[in-house]
Design an enzyme around this catalytic site. Sequence first.
Site, PDB file in Angstrom:
ATOM      1  N   ASP A 101      -2.335  -8.111  -5.314  1.00 22.64           N
ATOM      2  CA  ASP A 101      -2.751  -6.926  -4.580  1.00 22.64           C
ATOM      3  C   ASP A 101      -3.360  -5.874  -5.502  1.00 22.64           C
ATOM      4  O   ASP A 101      -3.014  -5.801  -6.682  1.00 22.64           O
ATOM      5  CB  ASP A 101      -1.523  -6.329  -3.879  1.00 22.64           C
ATOM      6  CG  ASP A 101      -1.897  -5.650  -2.582  1.00 22.64           C
ATOM      7  OD1 ASP A 101      -3.101  -5.604  -2.269  1.00 22.64           O
ATOM      8  OD2 ASP A 101      -0.997  -5.170  -1.885  1.00 22.64           O
ATOM      9  N   CYS A 126       0.796  -1.232   0.000  1.00 22.75           N
ATOM     10  CA  CYS A 126       0.000   0.000   0.000  1.00 22.75           C
ATOM     11  C   CYS A 126       0.830   1.284   0.000  1.00 22.75           C
ATOM     12  O   CYS A 126       0.593   2.155  -0.844  1.00 22.75           O
ATOM     13  CB  CYS A 126      -0.990   0.003   1.153  1.00 22.75           C
ATOM     14  SG  CYS A 126      -1.225  -1.547   1.990  1.00 22.75           S
ATOM     15  N   LYS A 184     -14.575  -3.916   6.517  1.00 24.04           N
ATOM     16  CA  LYS A 184     -14.125  -4.770   5.410  1.00 24.04           C
ATOM     17  C   LYS A 184     -15.112  -5.892   5.139  1.00 24.04           C
ATOM     18  O   LYS A 184     -15.937  -6.237   5.985  1.00 24.04           O
ATOM     19  CB  LYS A 184     -12.761  -5.364   5.737  1.00 24.04           C
ATOM     20  CG  LYS A 184     -12.772  -6.203   6.999  1.00 24.04           C
ATOM     21  CD  LYS A 184     -11.453  -6.917   7.228  1.00 24.04           C
ATOM     22  CE  LYS A 184     -11.528  -7.780   8.465  1.00 24.04           C
ATOM     23  NZ  LYS A 184     -10.420  -8.684   8.638  1.00 24.04           N
ATOM     24  N   HIS A 211      -5.049  -1.628  -5.152  1.00 20.78           N
ATOM     25  CA  HIS A 211      -5.522  -0.494  -4.360  1.00 20.78           C
ATOM     26  C   HIS A 211      -6.319   0.426  -5.252  1.00 20.78           C
ATOM     27  O   HIS A 211      -5.893   0.742  -6.354  1.00 20.78           O
ATOM     28  CB  HIS A 211      -4.343   0.243  -3.723  1.00 20.78           C
ATOM     29  CG  HIS A 211      -3.655  -0.586  -2.684  1.00 20.78           C
ATOM     30  ND1 HIS A 211      -2.515  -1.304  -2.954  1.00 20.78           N
ATOM     31  CD2 HIS A 211      -4.001  -0.872  -1.405  1.00 20.78           C
ATOM     32  CE1 HIS A 211      -2.169  -1.977  -1.864  1.00 20.78           C
ATOM     33  NE2 HIS A 211      -3.048  -1.749  -0.919  1.00 20.78           N
ATOM     34  N   GLN A 254       1.449 -11.240  -3.278  1.00 23.74           N
ATOM     35  CA  GLN A 254       0.017 -10.942  -3.204  1.00 23.74           C
ATOM     36  C   GLN A 254      -0.536 -10.576  -4.576  1.00 23.74           C
ATOM     37  O   GLN A 254       0.161  -9.973  -5.386  1.00 23.74           O
ATOM     38  CB  GLN A 254      -0.216  -9.753  -2.276  1.00 23.74           C
ATOM     39  CG  GLN A 254       0.162 -10.017  -0.833  1.00 23.74           C
ATOM     40  CD  GLN A 254      -0.118  -8.796   0.016  1.00 23.74           C
ATOM     41  OE1 GLN A 254       0.371  -7.703  -0.262  1.00 23.74           O
ATOM     42  NE2 GLN A 254      -0.917  -8.967   1.056  1.00 23.74           N
ATOM     43  N   ARG A 307       7.057 -11.137   5.243  1.00 21.88           N
ATOM     44  CA  ARG A 307       6.558 -10.978   6.609  1.00 21.88           C
ATOM     45  C   ARG A 307       7.219 -12.030   7.463  1.00 21.88           C
ATOM     46  O   ARG A 307       7.290 -13.197   7.070  1.00 21.88           O
ATOM     47  CB  ARG A 307       5.040 -11.169   6.661  1.00 21.88           C
ATOM     48  CG  ARG A 307       4.310 -10.091   5.925  1.00 21.88           C
ATOM     49  CD  ARG A 307       2.825 -10.323   5.939  1.00 21.88           C
ATOM     50  NE  ARG A 307       2.172  -9.337   5.075  1.00 21.88           N
ATOM     51  CZ  ARG A 307       0.888  -9.347   4.775  1.00 21.88           C
ATOM     52  NH1 ARG A 307       0.115 -10.283   5.276  1.00 21.88           N
ATOM     53  NH2 ARG A 307       0.373  -8.426   3.987  1.00 21.88           N
ATOM     54  N   HIS A 366      -8.314  -1.530  -0.209  1.00 22.44           N
ATOM     55  CA  HIS A 366      -7.331  -2.605  -0.402  1.00 22.44           C
ATOM     56  C   HIS A 366      -8.108  -3.817  -0.884  1.00 22.44           C
ATOM     57  O   HIS A 366      -9.134  -4.157  -0.293  1.00 22.44           O
ATOM     58  CB  HIS A 366      -6.636  -3.008   0.892  1.00 22.44           C
ATOM     59  CG  HIS A 366      -6.049  -1.873   1.660  1.00 22.44           C
ATOM     60  ND1 HIS A 366      -4.704  -1.625   1.687  1.00 22.44           N
ATOM     61  CD2 HIS A 366      -6.615  -0.936   2.446  1.00 22.44           C
ATOM     62  CE1 HIS A 366      -4.471  -0.583   2.462  1.00 22.44           C
ATOM     63  NE2 HIS A 366      -5.609  -0.149   2.942  1.00 22.44           N
TER      64      HIS A 366
HETATM   65 ZN   LIG Z   1      -3.063  -2.619   0.913  1.00 20.17          ZN
END
Ligand SMILES: [Zn+2]
Length: 645
Positions: A386, A337, A467, A388, A384, A366, A513
């Site tokens: 991912d 992000c 979420k 945004h 990910q 992580r 996200h």
């Molecule tokens: Zn994010």
Amino acid sequence: MKVTLPDGTELQLEEGATGGDAALAIGEGLARAALAVSVNGELRDLARPLPDGAQLSIITGKSPEALELIRHDTAHVLAAAVMELWPGVKISIGPAIENGFYYDFDFPEDAEVSDADFERIETKMREHVKAKESFTRQDISVQEAIEKFKTENQDYKVELIEDLITNEGAETVSLYTNGPFTDLCRGPHATDTGKIKAFKLTSIAGAYWRGDAKRQMLTRIYGTAFLSKEDLAEHLHMIEEAKKRDHRRLGKQLDLFHFSEISPGSPFWHPNGMKIWNSLHELWTEQNARRGYNRVKTPILLDVDLWKISGHWDKYRDNMYFTDIEDRPMGIKPMNCPAHIQIYKSERRSYRDLPIRYSEDGLVHRHEPSGTLHGLMRVRHITQDDAHIFCTEEQIQDEVIQCLRFGFYIYEIFGFEPKLELSTRPEQRVGDDATWDRAEAALENALQAEGLEYELNPGDGAFYGPKIDLHMKDSLGRSWQLGTVQLDFSMPERFELAYTGDDNDEHRPVMIHRALFGSFERFIGILIEHYGGEFPLWLAPVQAKIIPVSDLFNDYADQVAQTLVDAGLRPDVDARTESVGKKIREAELSKAPVMLVVGAEERDAGTVSVRRRHNAGDDDAKLTIGELVDVLSAEVAERRRPDAG
Ligand SMILES: [Zn+2]
Ligand SMILES: [Zn+2]
């Protein structure tokens, strides 16, 4: 006295009446089926007197609470059996857990207990179940209880009671007796051991007393129990099937990936595994482009100052990796992000630019403690899928709807059964209540506009926004959280994101996200188990195994293979000097979806004999190479599901 039943009717009972009396007053059948009673939402023994005015519901085998109750009962029966078989054994705790129960024992030194003993333990347990021994509760003073367990040399129980006195100021404790066995236990329990209809001991492991590595190592015996023999059989079958489908085992067998101590928690992808990855990646690329996402790529090393602004330094530092580069402290990104935000901020934005949708197959790291790493399901090196979205508040609902539709499109391809959860404001949060009101309403409206059923988790949202989580049921009925759509007011604030509105003023955008696979690594792990390694054609590492009936036809086999490669397909020729039967058997084991047998007849006619996985009985279809390419290409292009025919 009076109690209220779930349907709102009131029931008149004698003073001092128990849950059992209430069940009997309602009906004899119910009294027979009753296991326990819920009193004002609290589960209790049937034998305990009811308080006046209580809200009552009788727990039977059909109630969701029944399994946990029965499993806790079975843990006590296990302890009873073990104490008879190993006099002098010390007992500690035995709770119900997800899918079963366990009991921790401290066996005498010379006892060598293993799963080879399960049968005789189960035999003993069965005697107690057959005898329908009732569970009776007794409340006694803590002094009495300590005295009792001291005389019996049950030190763990004594320690537990002493802790209850220190931590809770307990003056009395409850004991439960079934047959020869008495345990310190809060309860509740069903009326008698006869309510246990089916049980099985499943495994044995070491476990430290109170999870403390400095304390005594105990022996934990796991088991499970059900309300019918059929349910138990189904459960055991599922465990067997899950073992066979374990992605770590199939990963090795199908040569997909390996793990190494050289880099714990980070898979080494082999060529076969990469083929699955690439097929998923194509799906990801294609669909993101079609749905208005712009792909970006951002660095994995970012200045620590950035992580201070984002809040990761304060909240997430322990899970991050850091390094110094030319004396400058840098953090390896655990999330994408803040990096996507840099791209948003690289230009002035106007309301006309919004929504802006960025997607990245973002590599993050992580730190997961080594003990929690688990194949592809829990890794440190995570890619990910991912995305945004930066949008105005008015655009939230539409964007969320698009995210959900995107998710359903993806999950449908794999035949996953979705379940949605909406999580709302937690106690600790940023942003004012009015903004939360609007955000939660936007998510709810999106779900309702799509006519979707969902479960509400009040207070379970992230501190930065509410979420929607997307959980999927796989072919074994196991549930996985895959996707998430999260609103975020905090990041735009922290990074002072802005856009110019049609009023020419500066406004704050909202950030969403969104991930649908979760990560490529875990998603592939789940897919391996979901399919048991038998991938549909579009995902299979080797789509067609070409089997020449003898060396004479290897050239023709190569020619067929090259035509398939040119069409973007993934064939493999088995050119070994082995019998056709053996080659077919091994091709089956390799789980290739299609086998192509070629010999003189095929070569002369320019055809192949097509055999599908698991169709041993059927006649092989003969296709020309051109027809074969058309058939396979269409199936891949559609990403056809194996169950779709
Ligand atoms: Zn994010
Ligand atoms: Zn208990």
